[in-house]
Design a protein around this motif. Structure first.
Motif, PDB file in Angstrom:
ATOM      1  N   MET A 120       0.807  -1.212   0.000  1.00 31.44           N
ATOM      2  CA  MET A 120       0.000   0.000   0.000  1.00 31.44           C
ATOM      3  C   MET A 120       0.843   1.266   0.000  1.00 31.44           C
ATOM      4  SD  MET A 120      -3.111  -0.823  -0.274  1.00 31.44           S
ATOM      5  CE  MET A 120      -4.043   0.592   0.272  1.00 31.44           C
ATOM      6  N   SER A 121       2.037   1.200   0.581  1.00 33.98           N
ATOM      7  CA  SER A 121       2.870   2.393   0.671  1.00 33.98           C
ATOM      8  C   SER A 121       4.063   2.329  -0.272  1.00 33.98           C
ATOM      9  CB  SER A 121       3.361   2.560   2.116  1.00 33.98           C
ATOM     10  OG  SER A 121       4.099   1.418   2.517  1.00 33.98           O
ATOM     11  N   SER A 122       4.060   1.384  -1.212  1.00 32.48           N
ATOM     12  CA  SER A 122       5.197   1.224  -2.103  1.00 32.48           C
ATOM     13  C   SER A 122       5.266   2.382  -3.088  1.00 32.48           C
ATOM     14  CB  SER A 122       5.086  -0.095  -2.868  1.00 32.48           C
ATOM     15  OG  SER A 122       4.003  -0.034  -3.770  1.00 32.48           O
ATOM     16  N   PRO A 123       6.467   2.690  -3.612  1.00 34.72           N
ATOM     17  CA  PRO A 123       6.595   3.761  -4.611  1.00 34.72           C
ATOM     18  C   PRO A 123       5.714   3.519  -5.835  1.00 34.72           C
ATOM     19  CG  PRO A 123       8.751   3.135  -3.759  1.00 34.72           C
ATOM     20  CD  PRO A 123       7.776   2.148  -3.213  1.00 34.72           C
ATOM     21  N   GLN A 124       5.608   2.246  -6.276  1.00 29.97           N
ATOM     22  CA  GLN A 124       4.775   1.962  -7.444  1.00 29.97           C
ATOM     23  C   GLN A 124       3.318   2.268  -7.165  1.00 29.97           C
ATOM     24  OE1 GLN A 124       5.824   1.055 -10.635  1.00 29.97           O
ATOM     25  NE2 GLN A 124       3.702   1.647 -10.998  1.00 29.97           N
ATOM     26  N   LYS A 125       2.866   1.994  -5.942  1.00 33.21           N
ATOM     27  CA  LYS A 125       1.488   2.317  -5.574  1.00 33.21           C
ATOM     28  C   LYS A 125       1.252   3.820  -5.686  1.00 33.21           C
ATOM     29  CE  LYS A 125      -2.596   1.744  -3.533  1.00 33.21           C
ATOM     30  NZ  LYS A 125      -2.967   3.121  -3.207  1.00 33.21           N
ATOM     31  N   LYS A 126       2.230   4.609  -5.299  1.00 37.40           N
ATOM     32  CA  LYS A 126       2.090   6.066  -5.386  1.00 37.40           C
ATOM     33  C   LYS A 126       2.057   6.522  -6.842  1.00 37.40           C
ATOM     34  CE  LYS A 126       4.295   6.850  -0.904  1.00 37.40           C
ATOM     35  NZ  LYS A 126       5.460   7.424  -0.186  1.00 37.40           N
ATOM     36  N   ILE A 127       2.846   5.861  -7.691  1.00 27.67           N
ATOM     37  CA  ILE A 127       2.805   6.171  -9.126  1.00 27.67           C
ATOM     38  C   ILE A 127       1.429   5.823  -9.694  1.00 27.67           C
ATOM     39  CG2 ILE A 127       3.683   5.471 -11.388  1.00 27.67           C
ATOM     40  CD1 ILE A 127       5.593   7.294 -10.100  1.00 27.67           C
ATOM     41  N   ASN A 128       0.905   4.653  -9.301  1.00 29.01           N
ATOM     42  CA  ASN A 128      -0.432   4.256  -9.760  1.00 29.01           C
ATOM     43  C   ASN A 128      -1.476   5.295  -9.358  1.00 29.01           C
ATOM     44  OD1 ASN A 128       0.878   1.939 -10.587  1.00 29.01           O
ATOM     45  ND2 ASN A 128       0.056   0.650  -8.959  1.00 29.01           N
ATOM     46  N   ASP A 129      -1.365   5.781  -8.122  1.00 26.38           N
ATOM     47  CA  ASP A 129      -2.308   6.797  -7.645  1.00 26.38           C
ATOM     48  C   ASP A 129      -2.169   8.093  -8.443  1.00 26.38           C
ATOM     49  OD1 ASP A 129      -3.253   5.039  -5.760  1.00 26.38           O
ATOM     50  OD2 ASP A 129      -2.030   5.835  -4.123  1.00 26.38           O
ATOM     51  N   LEU A 130      -0.934   8.451  -8.781  1.00 26.77           N
ATOM     52  CA  LEU A 130      -0.699   9.657  -9.572  1.00 26.77           C
ATOM     53  C   LEU A 130      -1.392   9.552 -10.929  1.00 26.77           C
ATOM     54  CD1 LEU A 130       0.772  12.365 -10.128  1.00 26.77           C
ATOM     55  CD2 LEU A 130       2.712  11.003 -10.962  1.00 26.77           C
ATOM     56  N   VAL A 131      -1.281   8.394 -11.558  1.00 25.12           N
ATOM     57  CA  VAL A 131      -1.906   8.205 -12.871  1.00 25.12           C
ATOM     58  C   VAL A 131      -3.427   8.273 -12.765  1.00 25.12           C
ATOM     59  CG1 VAL A 131      -2.283   6.525 -14.725  1.00 25.12           C
ATOM     60  CG2 VAL A 131       0.023   6.932 -13.855  1.00 25.12           C
ATOM     61  N   ARG A 132      -3.975   7.729 -11.701  1.00 24.23           N
ATOM     62  CA  ARG A 132      -5.430   7.825 -11.518  1.00 24.23           C
ATOM     63  C   ARG A 132      -5.856   9.285 -11.371  1.00 24.23           C
ATOM     64  NH1 ARG A 132      -4.337   3.190  -8.325  1.00 24.23           N
ATOM     65  NH2 ARG A 132      -5.154   1.299  -9.303  1.00 24.23           N
ATOM     66  N   GLU A 133      -5.053  10.065 -10.671  1.00 22.08           N
ATOM     67  CA  GLU A 133      -5.368  11.490 -10.534  1.00 22.08           C
ATOM     68  C   GLU A 133      -5.287  12.198 -11.885  1.00 22.08           C
ATOM     69  OE1 GLU A 133      -3.691  13.847  -7.446  1.00 22.08           O
ATOM     70  OE2 GLU A 133      -3.569  12.177  -6.038  1.00 22.08           O
ATOM     71  N   ILE A 134      -4.315  11.817 -12.695  1.00 24.87           N
ATOM     72  CA  ILE A 134      -4.202  12.399 -14.036  1.00 24.87           C
ATOM     73  C   ILE A 134      -5.449  12.081 -14.854  1.00 24.87           C
ATOM     74  CG2 ILE A 134      -2.951  12.248 -16.231  1.00 24.87           C
ATOM     75  CD1 ILE A 134      -0.391  11.776 -14.575  1.00 24.87           C
ATOM     76  N   SER A 135      -5.906  10.830 -14.770  1.00 28.15           N
ATOM     77  CA  SER A 135      -7.071  10.420 -15.561  1.00 28.15           C
ATOM     78  C   SER A 135      -8.335  11.155 -15.143  1.00 28.15           C
ATOM     79  CB  SER A 135      -7.284   8.909 -15.432  1.00 28.15           C
ATOM     80  OG  SER A 135      -7.720   8.559 -14.125  1.00 28.15           O
ATOM     81  N   LEU A 136      -8.404  11.581 -13.878  1.00 28.20           N
ATOM     82  CA  LEU A 136      -9.592  12.267 -13.362  1.00 28.20           C
ATOM     83  C   LEU A 136      -9.464  13.786 -13.400  1.00 28.20           C
ATOM     84  CD1 LEU A 136     -10.227   9.997 -10.234  1.00 28.20           C
ATOM     85  CD2 LEU A 136     -11.467   9.947 -12.406  1.00 28.20           C
ATOM     86  N   PHE A 137      -8.302  14.279 -13.788  1.00 26.07           N
ATOM     87  CA  PHE A 137      -8.042  15.717 -13.771  1.00 26.07           C
ATOM     88  C   PHE A 137      -8.939  16.441 -14.775  1.00 26.07           C
ATOM     89  CE2 PHE A 137      -5.392  19.270 -15.538  1.00 26.07           C
ATOM     90  CZ  PHE A 137      -5.519  20.114 -14.438  1.00 26.07           C
ATOM     91  N   ASP A 138      -9.622  17.483 -14.302  1.00 24.82           N
ATOM     92  CA  ASP A 138     -10.492  18.301 -15.152  1.00 24.82           C
ATOM     93  C   ASP A 138      -9.856  19.681 -15.297  1.00 24.82           C
ATOM     94  OD1 ASP A 138     -12.417  19.734 -16.452  1.00 24.82           O
ATOM     95  OD2 ASP A 138     -14.050  19.250 -15.071  1.00 24.82           O
ATOM     96  N   PRO A 139      -9.254  19.968 -16.450  1.00 32.75           N
ATOM     97  CA  PRO A 139      -8.545  21.244 -16.629  1.00 32.75           C
ATOM     98  C   PRO A 139      -9.440  22.467 -16.450  1.00 32.75           C
ATOM     99  CG  PRO A 139      -8.025  19.706 -18.396  1.00 32.75           C
ATOM    100  CD  PRO A 139      -9.167  19.117 -17.637  1.00 32.75           C
ATOM    101  N   SER A 140     -10.743  22.301 -16.669  1.00 36.85           N
ATOM    102  CA  SER A 140     -11.638  23.453 -16.588  1.00 36.85           C
ATOM    103  C   SER A 140     -11.955  23.868 -15.159  1.00 36.85           C
ATOM    104  CB  SER A 140     -12.948  23.151 -17.323  1.00 36.85           C
ATOM    105  OG  SER A 140     -13.641  22.086 -16.690  1.00 36.85           O
ATOM    106  N   SER A 141     -11.745  22.964 -14.202  1.00 37.61           N
ATOM    107  CA  SER A 141     -12.126  23.296 -12.825  1.00 37.61           C
ATOM    108  C   SER A 141     -11.071  22.940 -11.780  1.00 37.61           C
ATOM    109  CB  SER A 141     -13.440  22.588 -12.463  1.00 37.61           C
ATOM    110  OG  SER A 141     -13.306  21.186 -12.598  1.00 37.61           O
TER     111      SER A 141
END
Length: 413
Positions: A120-141
């Motif tokens: 849960m705290s591995s570096p790869q897990k943090k990278i996975n979380d970063l990518v999920r945030e990118i996929s959900l990022f809404d540039p308009s808001s």
């Protein structure tokens, strides 16, 4: 894996509850007990408990007949919906019944925590979380500052041109990566916890393989689901020529991913999306890559690598919203489909369009005499009310027919 933690959990809960709590494996062998001399002994009540997946109770007389030390209850333990063993609490059934389910939930919770906490705290897990945030990022808001700062923690410059490659595992057949195959199927192994760990190991091996193909530290490689990986790579698309070159390079890289994973007995569908010029376009590039993979899967295309420009027409058709004109054309096609020869007529019309309106090529592909082909096309004209000389009409009906074959009648994705 249950045996790794069984003794620790048994001792902890026995001391907390003030009662003997033993844990057995799937074969009824004791693998955790406050009385360590019992480890390795057979616990008979566990067998029917495992077989029927139900709690059982044994009073003093029944316990004596079964040859167990104490009366009590025996409860199956589950992980991912499968029985992995049992635990038993000593005491009169009417007494221990009231907290049997509490202990069951506690043991299963402790197992999950011990299994999952290292990752849960591995570096790869943090990278996975970063990518999920990118996929959900809404540039308009959304504010992009926190996203770029998170990426900077990994030394990644996020706000630059990037291409996205989506990797979808279409058929798990086991892994032969290196010399140590990784278990995939949950059906052939007795311990699903072991399988879960091996599955995580498989993810790690795929990440390593992708990193070998994309060694640039600016490339983001993540696991976004059990059967999905994504590669977000830097690219140069400063002008049209470089854009075309990058699309070609991305396609070649996707082919390499496919071939390397195929060597490991993994079938994949890989989608290459239109590259993004900056962070604000990146979420769309991410979705586009998965759209391409999804369209290939929807069309039942064979495993392989597909680029957005190869499936551009299909993507456009699938994204079409329903409107009156489209319904009009579909109504015409439906009317044509009510006659016995409708299938032959539609197939003739489709092949005629796909051979660039060449009667000779269409007749050869359909193995028809040219006169027969002309007769069928004439019937299509009569029933659809179109002219084969009207390119726009013919194209409109062809695309509507193709949309119907795609199993899509319009609507946003």
């Amino acid at each position: 894996m249950l045996s790794k933690y069984a003794q620790e959990i048994s001792e902890y809960l026995s001391s907390m509850m003030g009662r003997s709590i033993i844990i057995t494996d799937i074969n009824g062998i004791i693998i955790g007990s406050p009385a360590k001399e019992r480890i390795g002994d057979f616990h008979p009540p566990s067998i029917p408990c495992i077989k029927y997946k139900k709690m059982s109770f044994d009073d003093a007389e029944a316990a004596k007949k079964l040859g167990v030390w104490y009366p009590g209850s025996t409860v199956p333990l589950f992980y991912n919906g499968r029985v992995i063993g049992t635990f038993a609490i000593a005491g009169e059934p009417e007494i221990v019944l009231q907290f049997s389910m509490l202990v069951k939930n506690q043991i299963e919770s402790m197992l999950r925590e011990k299994i999952l906490s290292p990752t849960m705290s591995s570096p790869q897990k943090k990278i996975n979380d970063l990518v999920r945030e990118i996929s959900l990022f809404d540039p308009s808001s959304d504010d992009h500052t926190s996203l770029t700062k998170r990426a900077e923690q990994f030394g990644i410059e996020l706000d630059r041109p990037r291409g996205v490659i989506a990797v979808f595992f279409s058929n798990f057949r086991g892994l032969g990566l290196e010399k140590n195959p990784v278990k995939i199927s949950y059906e052939n192994y007795s311990d699903p916890i072991e399988d879960e760990i091996d599955y995580s190991s498989m993810h790690g091996r795929v990440i390593v393989l992708l990193r070998e193909i994309f060694p640039d530290p600016q490339t983001i490689i993540a696991s976004v689901a059990r059967d999905r990986f994504v590669v977000i790579r830097p690219c140069d698309i400063s002008d049209e020529k470089r854009l075309d070159e990058d699309v070609e390079r991305s396609g070649e890289a996707a082919e390499e991913i496919y071939n390397r994973l195929k060597e490991a007995s993994l079938e994949t569908i890989i989608g290459v999306g239109h590259p993004a010029r900056n962070l604000f376009e990146l979420p769309n590039a991410y979705r586009n890559a998965w759209d391409v993979a999804g369209i290939a899967e929807k069309l039942s295309l064979p495993p392989g690598a597909y680029t957005f420009n190869r499936l551009l027409l299909e993507e456009m058709l699938i994204s079409v919203k329903p409107h009156v004109s489209l319904r009009f054309i579909e109504k015409k096609l439906a009317a044509l489909g009510s006659d016995g020869d409708a299938h032959d007529l539609l197939e003739t019309f489709k092949v005629y369009c796909e051979t660039f309106f060449s009667k000779q090529q269409a007749a050869e592909r359909l193995h028809l005499h040219r006169n027969t082909l002309s007769y069928r096309l004439q019937k299509v004209e009569e029933r659809l009310g179109i002219s084969m000389q009207d390119f726009k009409q013919v194209t409109a009906f062809y695309l509507a027919l193709y949309m119907r074959e795609l199993g899509n009648r319009g609507g946003s994705r």
